[in-house]
Design a protein around this motif. Structure first.
Motif, PDB file in Angstrom:
ATOM      1  N   HIS A  72       8.812   1.499   2.159  1.00 46.95           N
ATOM      2  CA  HIS A  72       8.096   2.783   2.488  1.00 46.95           C
ATOM      3  C   HIS A  72       7.338   2.613   3.753  1.00 46.95           C
ATOM      4  CE1 HIS A  72       9.653   3.967  -1.399  1.00 46.95           C
ATOM      5  NE2 HIS A  72       8.745   3.635  -2.068  1.00 46.95           N
ATOM      6  N   SER A  73       7.024   3.530   4.398  1.00 44.13           N
ATOM      7  CA  SER A  73       6.255   3.492   5.553  1.00 44.13           C
ATOM      8  C   SER A  73       4.846   3.023   5.341  1.00 44.13           C
ATOM      9  CB  SER A  73       6.398   4.764   6.213  1.00 44.13           C
ATOM     10  OG  SER A  73       5.737   5.948   5.414  1.00 44.13           O
ATOM     11  N   ASN A  74       4.346   3.382   4.261  1.00 47.40           N
ATOM     12  CA  ASN A  74       2.935   2.873   3.989  1.00 47.40           C
ATOM     13  C   ASN A  74       3.105   1.397   2.998  1.00 47.40           C
ATOM     14  OD1 ASN A  74       3.706   3.423   1.403  1.00 47.40           O
ATOM     15  ND2 ASN A  74       2.208   4.973   1.112  1.00 47.40           N
ATOM     16  N   ARG A  75       3.824   0.815   3.215  1.00 46.85           N
ATOM     17  CA  ARG A  75       4.010  -0.367   2.317  1.00 46.85           C
ATOM     18  C   ARG A  75       4.094  -1.861   2.988  1.00 46.85           C
ATOM     19  NH1 ARG A  75       3.679  -4.423  -1.613  1.00 46.85           N
ATOM     20  NH2 ARG A  75       5.578  -5.486  -1.789  1.00 46.85           N
ATOM     21  N   TRP A  76       4.259  -1.410   4.420  1.00 42.34           N
ATOM     22  CA  TRP A  76       4.528  -2.512   5.292  1.00 42.34           C
ATOM     23  C   TRP A  76       3.589  -3.656   5.410  1.00 42.34           C
ATOM     24  CZ3 TRP A  76       8.777  -4.580   7.241  1.00 42.34           C
ATOM     25  CH2 TRP A  76       9.937  -3.618   7.467  1.00 42.34           C
TER      26      TRP A  76
ATOM     27  N   PHE B 152      21.003 -14.451  -7.582  1.00 48.43           N
ATOM     28  CA  PHE B 152      20.493 -13.085  -7.116  1.00 48.43           C
ATOM     29  C   PHE B 152      19.720 -12.165  -7.838  1.00 48.43           C
ATOM     30  CE2 PHE B 152      22.821 -12.849  -2.967  1.00 48.43           C
ATOM     31  CZ  PHE B 152      23.940 -13.425  -3.184  1.00 48.43           C
ATOM     32  N   GLN B 153      18.837 -11.470  -7.673  1.00 48.33           N
ATOM     33  CA  GLN B 153      18.001 -10.946  -8.455  1.00 48.33           C
ATOM     34  C   GLN B 153      17.911  -9.553  -7.974  1.00 48.33           C
ATOM     35  OE1 GLN B 153      14.217 -12.948  -8.980  1.00 48.33           O
ATOM     36  NE2 GLN B 153      15.509 -15.043  -9.691  1.00 48.33           N
ATOM     37  N   VAL B 154      17.285  -8.469  -8.941  1.00 47.44           N
ATOM     38  CA  VAL B 154      17.290  -7.260  -8.620  1.00 47.44           C
ATOM     39  C   VAL B 154      15.777  -6.546  -8.831  1.00 47.44           C
ATOM     40  CG1 VAL B 154      17.807  -4.799  -9.150  1.00 47.44           C
ATOM     41  CG2 VAL B 154      19.639  -6.784  -9.558  1.00 47.44           C
ATOM     42  N   ASP B 155      15.126  -6.038  -7.782  1.00 52.12           N
ATOM     43  CA  ASP B 155      13.753  -5.841  -7.845  1.00 52.12           C
ATOM     44  C   ASP B 155      13.640  -4.824  -6.537  1.00 52.12           C
ATOM     45  OD1 ASP B 155      11.098  -5.415  -8.440  1.00 52.12           O
ATOM     46  OD2 ASP B 155      10.589  -7.489  -8.122  1.00 52.12           O
ATOM     47  N   ASP B 156      12.444  -3.773  -6.761  1.00 55.92           N
ATOM     48  CA  ASP B 156      12.035  -2.627  -5.699  1.00 55.92           C
ATOM     49  C   ASP B 156      11.010  -3.734  -4.836  1.00 55.92           C
ATOM     50  OD1 ASP B 156      11.298  -0.818  -4.059  1.00 55.92           O
ATOM     51  OD2 ASP B 156      10.946   0.670  -5.866  1.00 55.92           O
ATOM     52  N   LEU B 157      11.379  -3.856  -3.704  1.00 56.12           N
ATOM     53  CA  LEU B 157      10.474  -4.576  -3.056  1.00 56.12           C
ATOM     54  C   LEU B 157       9.398  -3.870  -2.243  1.00 56.12           C
ATOM     55  CD1 LEU B 157      12.887  -6.672  -1.002  1.00 56.12           C
ATOM     56  CD2 LEU B 157      11.252  -7.809  -2.202  1.00 56.12           C
ATOM     57  N   ASN B 158       9.146  -2.498  -2.951  1.00 53.35           N
ATOM     58  CA  ASN B 158       8.327  -1.665  -2.510  1.00 53.35           C
ATOM     59  C   ASN B 158       7.168  -1.766  -3.542  1.00 53.35           C
ATOM     60  OD1 ASN B 158       8.844   0.243  -0.358  1.00 53.35           O
ATOM     61  ND2 ASN B 158      10.403   0.439  -1.646  1.00 53.35           N
ATOM     62  N   SER B 159       7.403  -2.671  -4.950  1.00 54.12           N
ATOM     63  CA  SER B 159       6.478  -3.102  -5.582  1.00 54.12           C
ATOM     64  C   SER B 159       5.981  -4.389  -5.318  1.00 54.12           C
ATOM     65  CB  SER B 159       6.922  -3.143  -7.016  1.00 54.12           C
ATOM     66  OG  SER B 159       7.542  -1.768  -7.440  1.00 54.12           O
ATOM     67  N   PRO B 160       4.433  -4.820  -5.895  1.00 59.31           N
ATOM     68  CA  PRO B 160       3.859  -6.234  -5.541  1.00 59.31           C
ATOM     69  C   PRO B 160       5.042  -7.107  -6.131  1.00 59.31           C
ATOM     70  CG  PRO B 160       2.251  -4.564  -6.480  1.00 59.31           C
ATOM     71  CD  PRO B 160       3.382  -3.776  -6.775  1.00 59.31           C
ATOM     72  N   SER B 161       5.007  -8.225  -5.434  1.00 57.50           N
ATOM     73  CA  SER B 161       5.741  -9.431  -5.572  1.00 57.50           C
ATOM     74  C   SER B 161       5.211  -9.944  -6.966  1.00 57.50           C
ATOM     75  CB  SER B 161       6.067 -10.256  -4.482  1.00 57.50           C
ATOM     76  OG  SER B 161       6.694 -11.643  -4.927  1.00 57.50           O
TER      77      SER B 161
ATOM     78  N   SER C 196      14.640  12.242  10.019  1.00 66.31           N
ATOM     79  CA  SER C 196      15.412  12.405   8.563  1.00 66.31           C
ATOM     80  C   SER C 196      14.764  11.581   7.398  1.00 66.31           C
ATOM     81  CB  SER C 196      17.141  12.389   8.439  1.00 66.31           C
ATOM     82  OG  SER C 196      17.190  11.343   8.663  1.00 66.31           O
ATOM     83  N   ILE C 197      14.372  10.273   7.951  1.00 68.13           N
ATOM     84  CA  ILE C 197      13.919   9.267   7.010  1.00 68.13           C
ATOM     85  C   ILE C 197      12.436   9.397   6.919  1.00 68.13           C
ATOM     86  CG2 ILE C 197      16.029   7.824   7.300  1.00 68.13           C
ATOM     87  CD1 ILE C 197      14.354   5.989   9.130  1.00 68.13           C
ATOM     88  N   GLN C 198      11.752  10.262   7.825  1.00 69.04           N
ATOM     89  CA  GLN C 198      10.364  10.314   7.819  1.00 69.04           C
ATOM     90  C   GLN C 198       9.735  11.291   6.946  1.00 69.04           C
ATOM     91  OE1 GLN C 198       8.320   8.919  11.879  1.00 69.04           O
ATOM     92  NE2 GLN C 198      10.214  10.316  12.417  1.00 69.04           N
ATOM     93  N   PRO C 199       8.553  11.424   6.591  1.00 68.30           N
ATOM     94  CA  PRO C 199       7.794  10.169   6.388  1.00 68.30           C
ATOM     95  C   PRO C 199       7.722   9.018   5.268  1.00 68.30           C
ATOM     96  CG  PRO C 199       6.689  12.098   5.013  1.00 68.30           C
ATOM     97  CD  PRO C 199       8.144  12.360   5.525  1.00 68.30           C
ATOM     98  N   ALA C 200       9.114   9.074   4.503  1.00 64.27           N
ATOM     99  CA  ALA C 200       9.236   7.912   3.645  1.00 64.27           C
ATOM    100  C   ALA C 200       9.276   6.621   4.243  1.00 64.27           C
ATOM    101  CB  ALA C 200      10.399   8.450   2.895  1.00 64.27           C
ATOM    102  N   LYS C 201       9.922   6.463   5.388  1.00 64.06           N
ATOM    103  CA  LYS C 201      10.259   5.309   6.195  1.00 64.06           C
ATOM    104  C   LYS C 201       9.642   5.467   7.467  1.00 64.06           C
ATOM    105  CE  LYS C 201      12.582   4.347   2.319  1.00 64.06           C
ATOM    106  NZ  LYS C 201      11.837   3.479   1.576  1.00 64.06           N
ATOM    107  N   ASP C 202       9.441   4.122   7.937  1.00 61.02           N
ATOM    108  CA  ASP C 202       8.850   4.252   9.602  1.00 61.02           C
ATOM    109  C   ASP C 202      10.197   3.550  10.298  1.00 61.02           C
ATOM    110  OD1 ASP C 202       7.820   3.711  11.788  1.00 61.02           O
ATOM    111  OD2 ASP C 202       6.099   2.736  11.170  1.00 61.02           O
ATOM    112  N   PRO C 203      11.010   4.590  11.181  1.00 63.00           N
ATOM    113  CA  PRO C 203      12.054   4.187  11.909  1.00 63.00           C
ATOM    114  C   PRO C 203      11.552   3.197  13.000  1.00 63.00           C
ATOM    115  CG  PRO C 203      11.504   6.587  12.342  1.00 63.00           C
ATOM    116  CD  PRO C 203      10.721   6.056  11.172  1.00 63.00           C
ATOM    117  N   ARG C 204      10.378   3.431  13.600  1.00 65.73           N
ATOM    118  CA  ARG C 204       9.949   2.432  14.528  1.00 65.73           C
ATOM    119  C   ARG C 204       9.191   1.103  14.004  1.00 65.73           C
ATOM    120  NH1 ARG C 204       9.386   7.710  15.786  1.00 65.73           N
ATOM    121  NH2 ARG C 204      10.203   8.310  17.798  1.00 65.73           N
ATOM    122  N   ALA C 205       9.551   0.723  12.854  1.00 66.71           N
ATOM    123  CA  ALA C 205       9.208  -0.476  12.299  1.00 66.71           C
ATOM    124  C   ALA C 205       9.233  -1.621  13.237  1.00 66.71           C
ATOM    125  CB  ALA C 205       9.412  -0.554  10.693  1.00 66.71           C
TER     126      ALA C 205
END
Length: 346
Positions: free
Chosen positions: A142-146, A113-122, A195-204
């Motif tokens: 993040h909504s602009n990260r997909w 198990f490792q810890v990382d923010d998957l919003n950053s490049p792998s 409530s989670i927009q615009p940070a996240k995309d609930p329709r992803a």
């Protein structure tokens, strides 16, 4: 492993909100808005067991007879990664999450198990994994990260490797049309998505198939399933049509998950983004719980399952081993191996 460093205590810091514990890093960076306490870990375990019921205990959907390396994005309680590692003892399994959830005492030796923010490049090397499993990430990416997220997955998969994605669309539906926009479950759904927009995309979840195709995956397949929020129904309906035993069993088992989910996903974003009072939040949650528990509504959440393959086919195992070695060594100084590293869990 030069790819990882010990976990920074920053990732362990907690804050309390509405008597629930949240990861400070996740809230301050807009990564994740659900709690990370023991109650939520238990709920995630329930959720995993429900998915097992829905998928007839199939952990891997694409045809991968002898996987050598598997990555799980958003490992949470670690339940899926543990079961996969047990099922494939010769396979290296890595689970990544932004929070260092407690690791069960007895875990398979082939699991890390490792810890990382998957919003950053792998930072993983290219052409490395046979399978990347991404489940319940719509609340974390993040909504602009997909598109970049899927591009990262494509890059780190070996040619011919597979991506497997599972997402719940948290827009409560009614199988018999009795759930209207005025019902609490629908109000909860609209409030959550707002409530989670615009940070996240609930329709992803609805867009996974198109996004995977655009990212370059081939043989992309998508399936829409229904996740009952309670047993459908307890007895025969007015039309004397008996409930489907499988759907009924899944709904009954899902009750414990839903009752907690309606609270854990809501308490922070409803108060912070919608400025709702704690009293109003708890009242809406209580009403939504009652409706979810009422089999007459036949309420459900849509679940989207999507798989896709990286173009090409795997080379011989000898060539693959050599290319893995080169990729791993070069990744230290390459553009994907920059100074930021994944945190070693434990």
């Amino acid at each position: 492993d030069f790819q990882t460093v010990p976990v920074d205590n920053t990732f362990r810091e907690l804050v309390v909100h509405s008597n629930r514990e949240f990861q400070r890093y996740a809230l301050e960076n807009g990564v994740y808005f659900a709690p990370v306490d023991d109650d939520e870990i238990e709920r995630l375990q329930y959720m995993h067991e429900i998915f097992n019921m829905m998928f007839d205990n199939r952990l891997i959907f694409p045809p991968i007879p002898r996987p050598r390396r598997i990555l799980e994005c958003g490992s949470g309680s670690g339940a899926w990664a543990i079961e996969v590692a047990e099922q494939y003892p010769d396979c290296e399994v890595i689970g990544i999450d932004v929070y260092p959830y407690p690791v069960p005492e007895h875990t398979p030796p082939n699991l890390d198990f490792q810890v990382d923010d998957l919003n950053s490049p792998s930072t993983f090397p290219s052409n490395y994994f046979d399978l990347v499993h991404s489940r319940m990430m719509a609340g974390g990416i993040h909504s602009n990260r997909w598109m970049n997220y899927l591009g990262d997955i494509l890059r780190i998969l070996r040619p011919g490797g597979w991506c497997q994605m599972v997402e719940i669309y948290f827009n409560a539906q009614s199988d018999n049309g009795t759930l209207t926009s005025n019902h609490a479950l629908q109000v909860w759904s609209r409030s959550y998505m707002q409530s989670i927009q615009p940070a996240k995309d609930p329709r992803a979840p609805l867009r996974l198939q198109n996004w995977m195709t655009q990212a370059g995956f081939v043989e992309v397949e998508s399936r829409l399933l229904t996740l009952p929020l309670s047993g459908w129904p307890a007895g025969a309906t007015a039309s004397n049509v008996l409930p489907d035993p499988r759907e009924n069993a899944i709904g009954l088992a899902n009750r414990a998950n839903v009752q907690r989910l309606l609270s854990s996903l809501a308490v922070y974003p409803f108060s912070q983004a919608l400025n709702m009072t704690d009293t109003d939040i708890q009242l809406l949650i209580a009403q939504a719980r009652n409706e979810a528990d009422n089999p007459a509504f036949k309420a459900y959440f849509p679940v989207y399952v999507c798989i896709g393959r990286k173009p090409g086919s795997s080379s011989s195992s000898r060539q693959h081993r050599h290319s893995d070695s080169r990729s791993h060594q070069s990744s230290k100084s390459g553009r994907h191996g920059e100074s930021r590293k994944r945190a070693r869990h434990g």
